[in-house]
Design an enzyme around this catalytic site. Structure first.
Site, mmCIF file in Angstrom:
data_model
loop_
_atom_site.group_PDB
_atom_site.id
_atom_site.type_symbol
_atom_site.label_atom_id
_atom_site.label_comp_id
_atom_site.label_asym_id
_atom_site.label_seq_id
_atom_site.Cartn_x
_atom_site.Cartn_y
_atom_site.Cartn_z
ATOM 1 N N GLY A 1 0.839 -1.206 0.000
ATOM 2 C CA GLY A 1 0.000 0.000 0.000
ATOM 3 C C GLY A 1 0.869 1.249 0.000
ATOM 4 O O GLY A 1 2.108 1.151 0.028
ATOM 5 N N ASP A 2 0.211 2.418 -0.101
ATOM 6 C CA ASP A 2 0.917 3.709 -0.091
ATOM 7 C C ASP A 2 1.877 3.860 -1.264
ATOM 8 O O ASP A 2 2.891 4.557 -1.165
ATOM 9 C CB ASP A 2 1.710 3.917 1.219
ATOM 10 C CG ASP A 2 0.849 3.712 2.445
ATOM 11 O OD1 ASP A 2 -0.307 4.159 2.398
ATOM 12 O OD2 ASP A 2 1.328 3.114 3.416
ATOM 13 N N GLY B 1 1.130 5.246 -4.050
ATOM 14 C CA GLY B 1 0.797 6.447 -4.833
ATOM 15 C C GLY B 1 -0.367 6.192 -5.782
ATOM 16 O O GLY B 1 -0.497 6.868 -6.812
ATOM 17 N N ALA C 1 -7.447 2.832 5.321
ATOM 18 C CA ALA C 1 -6.249 3.339 4.658
ATOM 19 C C ALA C 1 -6.648 4.610 3.931
ATOM 20 O O ALA C 1 -7.822 4.968 3.909
ATOM 21 C CB ALA C 1 -5.703 2.310 3.689
ATOM 22 N N HIS D 1 -5.671 7.670 0.641
ATOM 23 C CA HIS D 1 -4.872 8.139 -0.484
ATOM 24 C C HIS D 1 -4.602 9.610 -0.261
ATOM 25 O O HIS D 1 -5.506 10.344 0.131
ATOM 26 C CB HIS D 1 -5.649 8.030 -1.792
ATOM 27 C CG HIS D 1 -6.059 6.653 -2.137
ATOM 28 N ND1 HIS D 1 -5.164 5.637 -2.346
ATOM 29 C CD2 HIS D 1 -7.280 6.116 -2.327
ATOM 30 C CE1 HIS D 1 -5.823 4.538 -2.651
ATOM 31 N NE2 HIS D 1 -7.102 4.794 -2.642
ATOM 32 N N THR E 1 -5.936 -0.804 12.302
ATOM 33 C CA THR E 1 -6.097 0.645 12.403
ATOM 34 C C THR E 1 -7.344 0.982 13.228
ATOM 35 O O THR E 1 -7.710 2.140 13.353
ATOM 36 C CB THR E 1 -6.245 1.284 11.012
ATOM 37 O OG1 THR E 1 -7.383 0.690 10.386
ATOM 38 C CG2 THR E 1 -5.018 1.073 10.162
ATOM 39 N N THR F 1 -4.986 -7.260 5.120
ATOM 40 C CA THR F 1 -6.277 -6.622 5.328
ATOM 41 C C THR F 1 -7.363 -7.675 5.136
ATOM 42 O O THR F 1 -7.060 -8.844 4.895
ATOM 43 C CB THR F 1 -6.430 -5.387 4.420
ATOM 44 O OG1 THR F 1 -7.551 -4.631 4.873
ATOM 45 C CG2 THR F 1 -6.603 -5.767 2.955
ATOM 46 N N ARG G 1 0.715 7.274 11.426
ATOM 47 C CA ARG G 1 1.806 6.439 11.952
ATOM 48 C C ARG G 1 3.029 6.551 11.051
ATOM 49 O O ARG G 1 2.898 6.576 9.822
ATOM 50 C CB ARG G 1 1.387 4.955 11.959
ATOM 51 C CG ARG G 1 0.299 4.639 12.958
ATOM 52 C CD ARG G 1 0.097 3.146 13.084
ATOM 53 N NE ARG G 1 -0.594 2.561 11.946
ATOM 54 C CZ ARG G 1 -1.043 1.297 11.920
ATOM 55 N NH1 ARG G 1 -0.845 0.492 12.930
ATOM 56 N NH2 ARG G 1 -1.672 0.833 10.860
ATOM 57 N N ARG H 1 5.721 5.375 8.686
ATOM 58 C CA ARG H 1 5.792 4.151 7.887
ATOM 59 C C ARG H 1 7.169 3.535 8.011
ATOM 60 O O ARG H 1 8.160 4.251 8.124
ATOM 61 C CB ARG H 1 5.507 4.462 6.422
ATOM 62 C CG ARG H 1 4.075 4.856 6.190
ATOM 63 C CD ARG H 1 3.826 5.175 4.723
ATOM 64 N NE ARG H 1 2.471 5.683 4.553
ATOM 65 C CZ ARG H 1 2.117 6.567 3.630
ATOM 66 N NH1 ARG H 1 2.998 7.045 2.781
ATOM 67 N NH2 ARG H 1 0.874 6.966 3.547
ATOM 68 N N ASP I 1 11.545 10.714 -7.574
ATOM 69 C CA ASP I 1 12.265 11.961 -7.277
ATOM 70 C C ASP I 1 12.913 11.952 -5.900
ATOM 71 O O ASP I 1 13.962 12.570 -5.695
ATOM 72 C CB ASP I 1 11.305 13.164 -7.385
ATOM 73 C CG ASP I 1 10.006 12.938 -6.622
ATOM 74 O OD1 ASP I 1 9.347 11.925 -6.899
ATOM 75 O OD2 ASP I 1 9.671 13.754 -5.745
HETATM 76 P P1 GDP Z 1 -1.877 5.412 -2.014
HETATM 77 O O1 GDP Z 1 -2.641 4.917 -0.848
HETATM 78 O O2 GDP Z 1 -1.303 4.303 -2.841
HETATM 79 O O3 GDP Z 1 -2.636 6.391 -2.847
HETATM 80 O O4 GDP Z 1 -0.598 6.190 -1.460
HETATM 81 P P2 GDP Z 1 -0.537 7.374 -0.363
HETATM 82 O O5 GDP Z 1 -1.367 8.480 -0.767
HETATM 83 O O6 GDP Z 1 -0.760 6.807 0.985
HETATM 84 O O7 GDP Z 1 1.022 7.709 -0.408
HETATM 85 C C1 GDP Z 1 1.637 8.223 -1.485
HETATM 86 C C2 GDP Z 1 2.308 9.540 -1.084
HETATM 87 O O8 GDP Z 1 3.271 9.872 -2.040
HETATM 88 C C3 GDP Z 1 1.353 10.722 -1.061
HETATM 89 O O9 GDP Z 1 1.773 11.617 -0.089
HETATM 90 C C4 GDP Z 1 1.498 11.313 -2.459
HETATM 91 O O10 GDP Z 1 1.209 12.698 -2.523
HETATM 92 C C5 GDP Z 1 2.948 11.087 -2.697
HETATM 93 N N1 GDP Z 1 3.338 10.871 -4.087
HETATM 94 C C6 GDP Z 1 2.717 10.160 -5.074
HETATM 95 N N2 GDP Z 1 3.476 10.122 -6.174
HETATM 96 C C7 GDP Z 1 4.615 10.820 -5.880
HETATM 97 C C8 GDP Z 1 5.820 11.099 -6.584
HETATM 98 O O11 GDP Z 1 6.020 10.677 -7.727
HETATM 99 N N3 GDP Z 1 6.763 11.836 -5.927
HETATM 100 C C9 GDP Z 1 6.600 12.275 -4.647
HETATM 101 N N4 GDP Z 1 7.582 12.982 -4.088
HETATM 102 N N5 GDP Z 1 5.496 12.004 -3.938
HETATM 103 C C10 GDP Z 1 4.531 11.287 -4.548
#
Ligand code: GDP
Length: 429
Positions: free
Chosen positions: A11-12, A14, A38, A40, A127, A237, A304, A306, A334
């Protein structure tokens, strides 16, 4: 045409950003599993948002956002979330809620807390959003479907019946206050009034939409390694995180899913307990966590910190395979620009043998990472829009990982914003 956006890992990865981006060319976005456990994180022209229940299409005006039958629907949270984005200037989204979605009940959340208390240190890292008790009840056939809110006789009889059962546990196992059936029924009446304007036969709606050649995105939550069957059981999950489940959790034929975009982060991160082979500790971990994601690697729902680690090719190849990946979106690249060199986990050593196959949990706990070290690129890559313009070592990193996982990386994300994306033609197809 149906496309799924799912996670390869824990997860997390992006997915929210990729969904928000792909929503520009879609008509309907469906959440098909999971609940408000969870989240986004999405950054766009309205600001930065953490979504827990709403599909990531809510920022795109022409999109209809759908809560599918596979979701654990927390009705008051859904409405709080809608209100919170409207309060920040986002146009009120068009939302449909499946009449077959089931409802997270107030006692599910309490049972989650009570069970964690009872287990003490042996807990599964819940959670405490009620998700595990919710899905347990769904499959024990004592869950409440949205449609049942509209059948008063059925509802009051069921409330009595379920309370009897729950109250035995509350009294004798947890030693907590009992549920009063009349109060629960009143809460469900409130839920009914909140959800009524949005209730829809989603399977029929999607069938019509597909006949009209609309584009539907299925938005997954978490990733392969949190799948109850194929993940790191029991640290998983409670609903399937796989694209295949998208067909069930939305209510459409599996053969309609033509594209499966599996989101893979350029390094690893995980929340909660469970084996994490390429995990980093100490100062190296702290630095990556601080620089990671967009403002640090801290859970969107829970806050929390990660756990972080190097990219894991074994877990990611497995994660992509189980999803049925047609495209990999490689994200958060990046962030790695500060590193002189970047280790990548290419195998697991388990009791003296090296494997590239992701093992079952008991073996995974014994696995040690085998690293290959690649040179870093030591510069900022945000703002780059063409693949050829990326530094050579950065392209080498992408191509090395693509070779290891064996699925085409067709999108590279180099920033949190919608426009921070590089499309790429992969030699793998
Ligand atoms: P998800 O649950 O898969 O949507 O992921 P999350 O939202 O929990 O975590 C992804 C984090 O990375 C978020 O804070 C996004 O804004 C950030 N994010 C997504 N793509 C990129 C990227 O290419 N570069 C950077 N620096 N941050 C990114």
């Amino acid at each position: 045409m149906v496309k799924a956006i799912v996670g390869a890992n824990w997860g997390d990865e992006g997915k929210g950003k990729i969904t928000d981006m792909m929503a520009q060319e879609a008509d309907i976005i469906v959440r098909f599993q999971g609940g408000a456990n969870a989240g986004h994180t999405i950054v766009n022209n309205y600001g930065k948002f953490a979504l827990h229940t709403l599909p990531s299409g809510v920022f795109t005006e022409h999109v209809t956002s759908v809560i599918g039958n596979g979701v654990a629907l927390n009705i008051p949270l859904l409405f709080q979330e809608i209100q919170s984005i409207v309060d920040r200037g986002v146009p009120r989204p068009r939302i449909l809620v499946s009449d077959r979605a089931q409802i997270v009940m107030p006692y599910h959340i309490l049972f989650d807390q009570y069970e964690e208390e009872r287990l003490g240190g042996k807990s599964f890292g819940s959670t405490k959003s009620g998700i595990a008790p919710f899905y347990s009840d769904k499959y024990a056939k004592i869950g409440f479907q949205v449609s049942e809110l509209f059948d008063e006789e059925l509802l009051s009889e069921k409330v009595e019946r379920v309370c009897q059962l729950k109250n035995v546990l509350l009294e004798h196992l947890y030693h907590k206050p009992q549920i009063v059936p009349g109060e629960l029924l009143a809460t469900l009446h409130d839920y009914r009034d909140m959800v009524a304007p949005y209730v829809c036969d989603v399977a029929a709606f999607l069938d019509r939409a597909l006949k009209e050649e609309k584009t539907v995105l299925l938005e997954g939550q978490l990733g392969t390694l949190k799948d109850p069957d194929h993940g790191i059981y029991p640290m998983v999950t409670s609903s399937s995180t796989l694209a295949a489940y998208g067909a069930i959790g939305a209510g459409l034929p599996p053969y309609e899913i033509k594209q499966i975009v599996t989101v893979c982060k350029a390094y690893s991160s995980a929340v909660g307990a469970g084996a994490f082979v390429s995990e980093l500790f100490g100062e190296e971990a702290e630095e990556l966590r601080r620089r990671g994601g967009d403002g640090g690697e801290y859970g969107a729902t829970t806050g929390r910190p990660r756990r972080v680690g190097w990219f894991d090719c074994v877990a990611s190849r497995y994660g992509c395979r189980l999803q049925g990946t047609t495209d990999v979106a490689f994200t958060v690249l990046d962030v790695l620009g500060y590193l002189e060199e970047i280790p990548v986990c290419v195998g697991y050593e388990i009791q003296g043998e090296v494997t590239k196959e992701f093992p079952v949990t008991a073996k995974l706990q014994k696995a040690k990472p085998v690293f290959e070290v690649l040179p870093g690129w030591k510069c900022e890559i945000r703002g780059i829009r063409k693949y050829e313009d990326l530094p050579e070592n950065c392209r080498r990193y992408i191509e090395f990982i693509e070779g290891q996982i064996g699925y085409p990386i067709t999108m590279v994300s180099n920033g949190p914003g919608r426009e921070d994306i590089i499309y790429r033609k992969s030699a793998l197809g």
